[in-house]
Design a protein around this motif. Structure first.
Motif, PDB file in Angstrom:
ATOM      1  N   ARG A   1       0.835  -1.205   0.000  1.00 26.54           N
ATOM      2  CA  ARG A   1       0.000   0.000   0.000  1.00 26.54           C
ATOM      3  C   ARG A   1       0.871   1.256   0.000  1.00 26.54           C
ATOM      4  NH1 ARG A   1      -2.858  -0.213   4.837  1.00 26.54           N
ATOM      5  NH2 ARG A   1      -1.610   1.448   5.720  1.00 26.54           N
TER       6      ARG A   1
ATOM      7  N   ARG B   1       2.407   1.726  -3.419  1.00 26.92           N
ATOM      8  CA  ARG B   1       1.378   2.166  -4.369  1.00 26.92           C
ATOM      9  C   ARG B   1       1.029   3.643  -4.133  1.00 26.92           C
ATOM     10  NH1 ARG B   1      -1.481  -1.838  -3.656  1.00 26.92           N
ATOM     11  NH2 ARG B   1      -2.758  -1.097  -1.943  1.00 26.92           N
ATOM     12  N   GLN B   2       0.850   4.039  -2.863  1.00 31.34           N
ATOM     13  CA  GLN B   2       0.520   5.435  -2.550  1.00 31.34           C
ATOM     14  C   GLN B   2       1.628   6.391  -2.961  1.00 31.34           C
ATOM     15  OE1 GLN B   2      -0.312   5.432   1.646  1.00 31.34           O
ATOM     16  NE2 GLN B   2      -2.407   4.724   1.389  1.00 31.34           N
ATOM     17  N   ARG B   3       2.865   5.995  -2.692  1.00 33.16           N
ATOM     18  CA  ARG B   3       3.993   6.851  -3.077  1.00 33.16           C
ATOM     19  C   ARG B   3       4.081   6.997  -4.581  1.00 33.16           C
ATOM     20  NH1 ARG B   3       9.441   5.548   0.055  1.00 33.16           N
ATOM     21  NH2 ARG B   3      10.031   7.257  -1.297  1.00 33.16           N
ATOM     22  N   ALA B   4       3.883   5.894  -5.299  1.00 38.51           N
ATOM     23  CA  ALA B   4       3.953   5.948  -6.763  1.00 38.51           C
ATOM     24  C   ALA B   4       2.840   6.817  -7.339  1.00 38.51           C
ATOM     25  CB  ALA B   4       3.881   4.528  -7.341  1.00 38.51           C
ATOM     26  N   ILE B   5       1.626   6.651  -6.827  1.00 39.13           N
ATOM     27  CA  ILE B   5       0.496   7.448  -7.320  1.00 39.13           C
ATOM     28  C   ILE B   5       0.748   8.933  -7.069  1.00 39.13           C
ATOM     29  CG2 ILE B   5      -1.938   8.006  -6.896  1.00 39.13           C
ATOM     30  CD1 ILE B   5      -2.379   4.958  -6.487  1.00 39.13           C
ATOM     31  N   LEU B   6       1.199   9.253  -5.866  1.00 36.09           N
ATOM     32  CA  LEU B   6       1.463  10.659  -5.549  1.00 36.09           C
ATOM     33  C   LEU B   6       2.598  11.223  -6.407  1.00 36.09           C
ATOM     34  CD1 LEU B   6       0.785  13.108  -3.846  1.00 36.09           C
ATOM     35  CD2 LEU B   6       2.388  12.257  -2.120  1.00 36.09           C
TER      36      LEU B   6
ATOM     37  N   TRP C   1       3.699  10.221  -9.377  1.00 36.77           N
ATOM     38  CA  TRP C   1       3.294  10.361 -10.777  1.00 36.77           C
ATOM     39  C   TRP C   1       2.284  11.491 -10.949  1.00 36.77           C
ATOM     40  CZ3 TRP C   1       5.949   8.873 -14.682  1.00 36.77           C
ATOM     41  CH2 TRP C   1       6.756   7.750 -14.595  1.00 36.77           C
ATOM     42  N   SER C   2       1.387  11.642  -9.985  1.00 37.16           N
ATOM     43  CA  SER C   2       0.393  12.720 -10.070  1.00 37.16           C
ATOM     44  C   SER C   2       1.063  14.096 -10.013  1.00 37.16           C
ATOM     45  CB  SER C   2      -0.616  12.605  -8.933  1.00 37.16           C
ATOM     46  OG  SER C   2      -1.304  11.386  -9.007  1.00 37.16           O
TER      47      SER C   2
ATOM     48  N   TYR D   1       5.243  17.973  -0.692  1.00 31.84           N
ATOM     49  CA  TYR D   1       5.557  16.550  -0.857  1.00 31.84           C
ATOM     50  C   TYR D   1       6.542  16.085   0.218  1.00 31.84           C
ATOM     51  CZ  TYR D   1       7.355  12.165  -2.503  1.00 31.84           C
ATOM     52  OH  TYR D   1       7.736  10.854  -2.559  1.00 31.84           O
TER      53      TYR D   1
END
Length: 109
Positions: free
Chosen positions: A23, A26-31, A33-34, A88
């Motif tokens: 999790r 996944r959260q770090r990657a989503i943030l 990339w966003s 960030y």
């Protein structure tokens, strides 16, 4: 022992298999990339302005001003990116680091 195996391999495998770690990743990657997409879009829009409406950027900021609209707009983009980076870092140092410490604590017990 082969170079690919270390005494820490079982711990490493437990961490990778941990749903909290997955999790977190996944959260770090989503943030990441966003935020990257947001910054890229802002810079791209600025370049589009430069390419298609350069006259608008050359207009004075206000009547009688020697400062064009492009200067504060460029400065605002830079300051926005600094603030986004600071947000960030704060977010990563509070939320992500706490979750990372929790995951490590679980796997060292």
């Amino acid at each position: 022992m082969t170079p690919h195996h270390s005494p820490h391999s079982p711990v490493h495998e437990r961490i990778i298999a941990n749903p909290k770690f997955q999790r977190l990743a996944r959260q770090r990657a989503i943030l990441a990339w966003s935020l990257s997409a947001l910054v890229l879009a802002i810079y791209y829009l600025f370049i589009v302005l430069v390419a298609f409406v350069p006259g608008w950027l050359h207009l004075p900021l206000y009547e009688g001003s020697h400062l064009s609209r492009g200067i504060p707009l460029g400065a605002a983009i830079i300051i926005f990116c600094w603030l986004l980076t600071a947000w960030y870092v704060r977010h990563a140092n509070t939320r992500f680091d706490a979750l990372s410490a929790e995951i490590l604590e679980e796997n060292h017990a």
